[in-house]
Motif scaffolding. Structure first.
Motif, mmCIF file in Angstrom:
data_model
loop_
_atom_site.group_PDB
_atom_site.id
_atom_site.type_symbol
_atom_site.label_atom_id
_atom_site.label_comp_id
_atom_site.label_asym_id
_atom_site.label_seq_id
_atom_site.Cartn_x
_atom_site.Cartn_y
_atom_site.Cartn_z
ATOM 1 N N UNK A 159 -24.665 -25.187 35.335
ATOM 2 C CA UNK A 159 -24.387 -25.076 33.906
ATOM 3 C C UNK A 159 -23.356 -23.989 33.659
ATOM 4 N N UNK A 160 -22.725 -24.025 32.527
ATOM 5 C CA UNK A 160 -21.750 -23.000 32.159
ATOM 6 C C UNK A 160 -22.233 -22.349 30.870
ATOM 7 N N UNK A 161 -23.170 -21.423 30.972
ATOM 8 C CA UNK A 161 -23.771 -20.846 29.760
ATOM 9 C C UNK A 161 -22.763 -20.213 28.821
ATOM 10 N N UNK A 162 -21.763 -19.512 29.374
ATOM 11 C CA UNK A 162 -20.789 -18.859 28.496
ATOM 12 C C UNK A 162 -20.010 -19.883 27.685
ATOM 13 N N UNK A 163 -19.638 -20.999 28.327
ATOM 14 C CA UNK A 163 -18.873 -22.030 27.627
ATOM 15 C C UNK A 163 -19.725 -22.781 26.611
ATOM 16 N N UNK A 164 -21.029 -22.847 26.843
ATOM 17 C CA UNK A 164 -21.916 -23.639 25.984
ATOM 18 C C UNK A 164 -22.775 -22.790 25.058
ATOM 19 N N UNK A 165 -22.430 -21.516 24.896
ATOM 20 C CA UNK A 165 -23.293 -20.640 24.098
ATOM 21 C C UNK A 165 -23.488 -21.162 22.691
ATOM 22 N N UNK A 166 -22.398 -21.556 22.044
ATOM 23 C CA UNK A 166 -22.508 -21.986 20.649
ATOM 24 C C UNK A 166 -23.240 -23.330 20.550
ATOM 25 N N UNK A 167 -23.112 -24.157 21.590
ATOM 26 C CA UNK A 167 -23.853 -25.421 21.647
ATOM 27 C C UNK A 167 -25.341 -25.140 21.790
ATOM 28 N N UNK A 168 -25.679 -24.171 22.656
ATOM 29 C CA UNK A 168 -27.078 -23.804 22.856
ATOM 30 C C UNK A 168 -27.694 -23.274 21.565
ATOM 31 N N UNK A 169 -26.908 -22.536 20.793
ATOM 32 C CA UNK A 169 -27.429 -22.022 19.520
ATOM 33 C C UNK A 169 -27.798 -23.180 18.593
ATOM 34 N N UNK A 170 -26.940 -24.192 18.534
ATOM 35 C CA UNK A 170 -27.231 -25.348 17.685
ATOM 36 C C UNK A 170 -28.487 -26.058 18.144
ATOM 37 N N UNK A 171 -28.643 -26.198 19.453
ATOM 38 C CA UNK A 171 -29.780 -26.923 19.997
ATOM 39 C C UNK A 171 -31.112 -26.223 19.717
ATOM 40 N N UNK A 172 -31.098 -24.894 19.636
ATOM 41 C CA UNK A 172 -32.350 -24.184 19.372
ATOM 42 C C UNK A 172 -32.606 -23.985 17.883
ATOM 43 N N UNK A 206 -16.024 -10.969 33.485
ATOM 44 C CA UNK A 206 -16.932 -10.984 32.344
ATOM 45 C C UNK A 206 -17.679 -12.308 32.276
ATOM 46 N N UNK A 207 -16.956 -13.407 32.476
ATOM 47 C CA UNK A 207 -17.567 -14.738 32.438
ATOM 48 C C UNK A 207 -18.584 -14.895 33.572
ATOM 49 N N UNK A 208 -18.214 -14.427 34.760
ATOM 50 C CA UNK A 208 -19.102 -14.547 35.921
ATOM 51 C C UNK A 208 -20.407 -13.795 35.692
ATOM 52 N N UNK A 209 -20.323 -12.589 35.136
ATOM 53 C CA UNK A 209 -21.525 -11.798 34.867
ATOM 54 C C UNK A 209 -22.412 -12.484 33.841
ATOM 55 N N UNK A 210 -21.813 -12.960 32.754
ATOM 56 C CA UNK A 210 -22.584 -13.618 31.701
ATOM 57 C C UNK A 210 -23.266 -14.868 32.235
ATOM 58 N N UNK A 211 -22.515 -15.706 32.946
ATOM 59 C CA UNK A 211 -23.071 -16.965 33.441
ATOM 60 C C UNK A 211 -24.184 -16.735 34.453
ATOM 61 N N UNK A 212 -24.015 -15.739 35.314
ATOM 62 C CA UNK A 212 -25.045 -15.461 36.313
ATOM 63 C C UNK A 212 -26.358 -15.071 35.646
ATOM 64 N N UNK A 213 -26.294 -14.181 34.666
ATOM 65 C CA UNK A 213 -27.509 -13.739 33.988
ATOM 66 C C UNK A 213 -28.119 -14.874 33.182
ATOM 67 N N UNK A 214 -27.283 -15.618 32.464
ATOM 68 C CA UNK A 214 -27.791 -16.724 31.658
ATOM 69 C C UNK A 214 -28.415 -17.815 32.524
ATOM 70 N N UNK A 215 -27.983 -17.937 33.769
ATOM 71 C CA UNK A 215 -28.520 -18.945 34.688
ATOM 72 C C UNK A 215 -29.723 -18.430 35.476
ATOM 73 N N UNK A 216 -30.131 -17.197 35.207
ATOM 74 C CA UNK A 216 -31.290 -16.650 35.904
ATOM 75 C C UNK A 216 -30.987 -16.039 37.256
ATOM 76 N N UNK A 217 -29.702 -15.906 37.594
ATOM 77 C CA UNK A 217 -29.314 -15.286 38.860
ATOM 78 C C UNK A 217 -29.015 -13.811 38.598
ATOM 79 N N UNK A 218 -30.054 -13.053 38.354
ATOM 80 C CA UNK A 218 -29.901 -11.687 37.874
ATOM 81 C C UNK A 218 -29.294 -10.784 38.944
ATOM 82 N N UNK A 219 -28.153 -10.180 38.672
ATOM 83 C CA UNK A 219 -27.548 -9.268 39.651
ATOM 84 C C UNK A 219 -28.349 -7.977 39.747
#
Length: 522
Positions: free
Chosen positions: A28-41, A280-293
């Motif tokens: 998944x690409x959480x950073x790219x889909x953030x605004x979509x995820x907001x709509x879905x919730x 910045x994108x890599x950090x955001x996506x990793x955390x949003x995907x549960x791959x916590x650094x």
């Protein structure tokens, strides 16, 4: 304007390859889909629009055609706010990624430090982290060849403790009066408004102690492959004390559990043209995907006798503490598991200050640390106002604040309500506590910086043959555009570091002068 077909093809292939790889992993690409995820919730609109004063906005107010603008409060509220939305950009470290998480103690150091955040194994302290290139402006690229800031804020029960570190184990200068010079030399030429290699190399060759750090900047570690693979260092040698008042001295090391990875120049240049927000994108996506650094935290420990008998100035920030003399001791680890909900509120307004110390940690006795205590506080006053510690992300969330500061530009929160606003007083205002075994920061004397020996050690023993070759290439790329007098000065100091390094750079410059007329370009 003409484009080279080969270069366009390479970019297209790289883009296609990145897309195919992502598709193949089905990530998944959480950073790219953030605004979509907001709509879905959200089941629907979160509420009715209002002005900033809370007045509801009627649908006819969302159009201004053929209407009196000054009476349209939605228009007035929106437009007048828009032109005030930008606060002063940080002078350095303007572009950044950041996140939140916790620090956990894994090894006991209460015998040297009584700070409550280290009080027992397993103890967790909430924290924030901000990672940032030093020189580039806010709209710059994450993959520039540059040092990186590695700033941590620990929300302890004794107040906030900040470590404002770097991704290099050493710093640029020993005398803080050089800070304005160092910054301006790397910023834009005031006449051309362009980054000027002559300015940078003028500084580096006037203050050759800076070359120790810049061997890393121009070497293979000069462009981290994202923030998750970037190490951090506290730079300063901190004085700490235990319950008995005994003094020790420590340097912090933060080692990424995912491993240290860096980018080569060509790869970084390609990424820069495609995704300037790569890290910045890599950090955001990793955390949003549960791959916590996460990072393992280790410290070097010195006694007062070690300090007195050391063969180097252990408080010199342009030097490293040799690990064969002062080995690393495990302390804990920190994990970043929460992205900011709003970047401006939580990362742009995240304010660090080396003066944010807690009982048991007295800070660094060196002059750079002392100067940073002033400079960082002053920068936050300028950017965020006198009450920047009232901004939620800067609030010490594990303790109640009783300060005698009052008023000023918002946020003032409750402005300390009806508590007396002066000290001392006899009307039950807050009073200071008395610390048993109070520790004062030691006073030190520091000589002028001179660290060719450590720079030589770095070049010979910490770099492979191929790494040394790439270091020379990167130096030549930067130094090749400077005037010859600066090139000659640089060669002199690189030769003092090691004759092989000076010779290779000198030969490379001679080849450049034969093939290109650098002076004419300048």
């Amino acid at each position: 304007m003409q484009f080279k077909v080969k270069e366009m093809f390479q970019v297209s292939v790289l883009l296609f390859g990145m897309a195919v790889a992502a598709s193949a992993r089905n990530e998944p690409a959480p950073a790219a889909n953030q605004i979509v995820a907001f709509k879905q919730k959200s089941s629907g609109p979160v509420g009715f629009m209002t002005t900033s004063a809370g007045a509801p906005i009627e649908v006819t107010d969302t159009s201004t055609l053929n209407k009196n603008l000054i009476f349209n409060e939605f228009f007035m509220d929106s437009l007048t706010h828009l032109v005030r939305e930008r606060i002063p950009e940080r002078l350095v470290h303007a572009k950044a990624g950041g996140a939140f998480g916790y620090f956990e103690v894994t090894h006991d150091i209460t015998h040297i430090c009584k700070a409550k955040m280290f009080s027992k194994i397993g103890k967790k302290t909430p924290m924030a982290a901000r990672f940032s290139p030093v020189v580039v402006e806010r709209g710059g690229t994450d993959t520039s060849r540059d040092a990186r800031g590695f700033a941590l804020k620990f929300y302890t029960e004794d107040g906030n403790f900040d470590i404002v570190g770097f991704n290099t184990p050493m710093y640029v200068y020993k005398d803080p009066i050089l800070f304005p010079t160092f910054v301006r030399a790397q910023k834009r030429n005031p006449a051309t408004n362009l980054i000027d290699g002559n300015m940078l190399w003028d500084f580096l060759t006037l203050r050759p102690e800076s070359l120790h750090m810049f061997l890393i900047v121009f070497g293979d570690r000069g462009i981290p492959d994202g923030y998750r693979h970037m190490p951090g260092f506290g730079i300063h040698t901190f004085e700490v004390s235990n319950e008995a008042g005994d003094k020790h001295f420590i340097r912090f090391h933060f080692i990424p559990d995912a491993g240290i990875k860096n980018l080569r120049s060509a790869e970084a240049a390609k990424i820069s043209g495609i995704d300037p927000d790569y890290a910045t994108r890599d950090l955001y996506n990793a955390i949003a995907s549960g791959k916590f650094p996460s990072w393992t935290v280790k410290i070097q420990i010195l006694t007062l006798d070690d300090v007195k008998n050391a063969r180097i100035d252990v408080f010199d920030v342009t030097k490293v503490l040799p690990q064969d003399e002062y080995p690393l001791h495990p302390l804990g680890r920190f994990v970043l598991n929460k992205n900011p909900i709003n970047y401006f509120a939580e990362i742009e307004q995240l304010a660090f200050n080396p003066a944010n110390l807690v009982t048991g940690i007295q800070g660094g006795p060196d002059k750079v640390f002392e100067a940073r205590r002033l400079a960082y506080r002053d920068a936050q006053y300028y950017r965020l106002g006198a009450n920047f510690n009232n901004i939620p992300v800067n609030c010490p969330i594990q303790t109640k604040v009783f300060a005698y500061n009052r008023d000023g530009v918002a946020p003032v929160k409750d402005n300390q309500r009806d508590i007396p606003n002066y000290y001392p007083n006899t009307f039950n205002g807050p009073v200071p506590y008395k610390e048993e075994k109070h520790a004062e920061l030691i006073q030190i004397y520091q000589d002028e910086a001179n660290n060719f020996e450590q720079a030589r050690e770095l070049y010979i023993n910490e770099m492979t043959k191929d790494e040394r070759s790439r270091l020379v290439e990167n130096v030549l790329y930067s130094l090749g555009g400077a005037i010859q007098s600066l090139q000659d000065r640089a060669v002199k100091f690189f030769t003092l570091i090691h004759s092989d390094l000076g010779s290779r750079i000198e030969q490379g410059l001679q080849v450049n002068r034969t093939g290109f007329n650098w002076d004419h370009d300048i």
